[in-house]
Design an enzyme around this catalytic site. Structure first.
Site, mmCIF file in Angstrom:
data_model
loop_
_atom_site.group_PDB
_atom_site.id
_atom_site.type_symbol
_atom_site.label_atom_id
_atom_site.label_comp_id
_atom_site.label_asym_id
_atom_site.label_seq_id
_atom_site.Cartn_x
_atom_site.Cartn_y
_atom_site.Cartn_z
ATOM 1 N N ASN A 180 30.451 41.987 35.093
ATOM 2 C CA ASN A 180 31.274 43.212 35.098
ATOM 3 C C ASN A 180 30.879 44.076 36.287
ATOM 4 O OD1 ASN A 180 28.801 43.684 33.718
ATOM 5 N ND2 ASN A 180 29.619 45.482 32.693
ATOM 6 N N ILE A 181 31.890 44.645 36.914
ATOM 7 C CA ILE A 181 31.682 45.519 38.063
ATOM 8 C C ILE A 181 32.428 46.815 37.777
ATOM 9 C CG2 ILE A 181 31.992 45.803 40.557
ATOM 10 C CD1 ILE A 181 31.995 42.700 40.735
ATOM 11 N N GLU A 182 31.659 47.855 37.565
ATOM 12 C CA GLU A 182 32.257 49.127 37.166
ATOM 13 C C GLU A 182 32.641 49.968 38.383
ATOM 14 O OE1 GLU A 182 29.527 50.832 34.303
ATOM 15 O OE2 GLU A 182 30.208 49.386 32.779
ATOM 16 N N CYS A 241 35.974 43.350 34.042
ATOM 17 C CA CYS A 241 35.067 42.688 33.100
ATOM 18 C C CYS A 241 34.540 41.384 33.704
ATOM 19 C CB CYS A 241 35.806 42.343 31.812
ATOM 20 S SG CYS A 241 36.342 43.756 30.860
ATOM 21 N N GLU A 279 34.477 38.429 32.383
ATOM 22 C CA GLU A 279 35.334 37.256 32.136
ATOM 23 C C GLU A 279 36.392 37.114 33.228
ATOM 24 O OE1 GLU A 279 34.434 39.658 30.085
ATOM 25 O OE2 GLU A 279 34.649 39.079 27.971
ATOM 26 N N CYS A 316 37.516 41.362 25.756
ATOM 27 C CA CYS A 316 38.377 42.503 25.404
ATOM 28 C C CYS A 316 39.844 42.067 25.450
ATOM 29 C CB CYS A 316 38.139 43.672 26.359
ATOM 30 S SG CYS A 316 38.870 43.420 27.997
ATOM 31 N N CYS A 350 41.138 40.958 28.859
ATOM 32 C CA CYS A 350 40.645 39.624 29.256
ATOM 33 C C CYS A 350 41.319 38.525 28.438
ATOM 34 C CB CYS A 350 39.123 39.553 29.127
ATOM 35 S SG CYS A 350 38.300 40.494 30.432
HETATM 36 N N1 THU Z 1 32.911 44.373 29.436
HETATM 37 C C1 THU Z 1 32.977 43.082 29.900
HETATM 38 O O1 THU Z 1 32.602 42.785 31.048
HETATM 39 N N2 THU Z 1 33.473 42.139 29.067
HETATM 40 C C2 THU Z 1 33.866 42.357 27.779
HETATM 41 O O2 THU Z 1 34.268 41.440 27.088
HETATM 42 C C3 THU Z 1 33.797 43.719 27.218
HETATM 43 C C4 THU Z 1 33.386 44.791 28.145
HETATM 44 C C5 THU Z 1 32.334 45.392 30.318
HETATM 45 C C6 THU Z 1 33.285 46.413 30.853
HETATM 46 C C7 THU Z 1 32.358 47.589 31.093
HETATM 47 O O3 THU Z 1 31.757 47.449 32.354
HETATM 48 C C8 THU Z 1 31.279 47.455 30.039
HETATM 49 O O4 THU Z 1 31.339 46.107 29.603
HETATM 50 C C9 THU Z 1 31.418 48.394 28.856
HETATM 51 O O5 THU Z 1 32.667 48.296 28.285
#
Ligand code: THU
Length: 136
Positions: free
Chosen positions: A47-49, A58, A60, A91, A94
């Site tokens: 995940n890269i925010e 996310c 995935e 989520c 995804c």
């Molecule tokens: N996130 C994912 O990378 N995959 C998921 O299935 C659920 C959420 C990440 C997004 C965000 O950076 C952090 O988790 C919190 O939601």
């Protein structure tokens, strides 16, 4: 191709390594994912925010897009892991993307201590919208 123990473990390890690359200064929740193509190539994602929050990607989707960017579109399995003891399922966004780009992929969920649970897209997302006509 069969979902062997070797593939499951290799993909789980790749997802755990990918998790360490997570850029998540806002949620502090690291997620890693790894996909294996039907010809055995592996692509990772995390995940890269973003400070806008909504532009976050996310793990995935980043793993899936990594595979597609490299011209590999036949996804056999996807592993997903986080630092939570509960298994992290993809989520809704995804699931929607997986249902289009990797509809037959086996899903391998890996918890914080490396425990594994297998599941399917069908179970998590039984009724995706039928929008195929848009591409015809
Ligand atoms: N996130 C994912 O990378 N995959 C998921 O299935 C659920 C959420 C990440 C997004 C965000 O950076 C952090 O988790 C919190 O939601």
């Amino acid at each position: 191709m069969k979902l062997s123990k070797k593939i499951i473990n290799t993909l789980a390890e790749n997802a755990i390594t990918a998790k360490s690359k997570s850029y998540s200064p806002y949620s502090k929740f690291k997620v890693g994912a790894s996909v294996i193509t039907s010809d055995g190539e592996i692509f990772n994602g995390c995940n890269i925010e973003n400070e806008s929050y909504s532009l976050t990607i996310c793990a995935e989707r980043s793993a899936l897009f990594n595979s597609f960017i490299n011209g590999k579109k036949n996804i056999f399995a996807i592993a997903i892991t986080s630092d939570d003891k509960n298994f992290l399922t993809p989520c809704g966004a995804c699931l929607q993307v997986i249902s289009e780009l990797a509809p037959n992929a086996k899903l391998i969920l890996v918890n914080n201590i490396g425990k594994i649970k297998l599941t399917t897209l069908k179970k998590l997302f039984p009724n995706p919208p039928d929008l195929k006509f848009l591409a015809s």
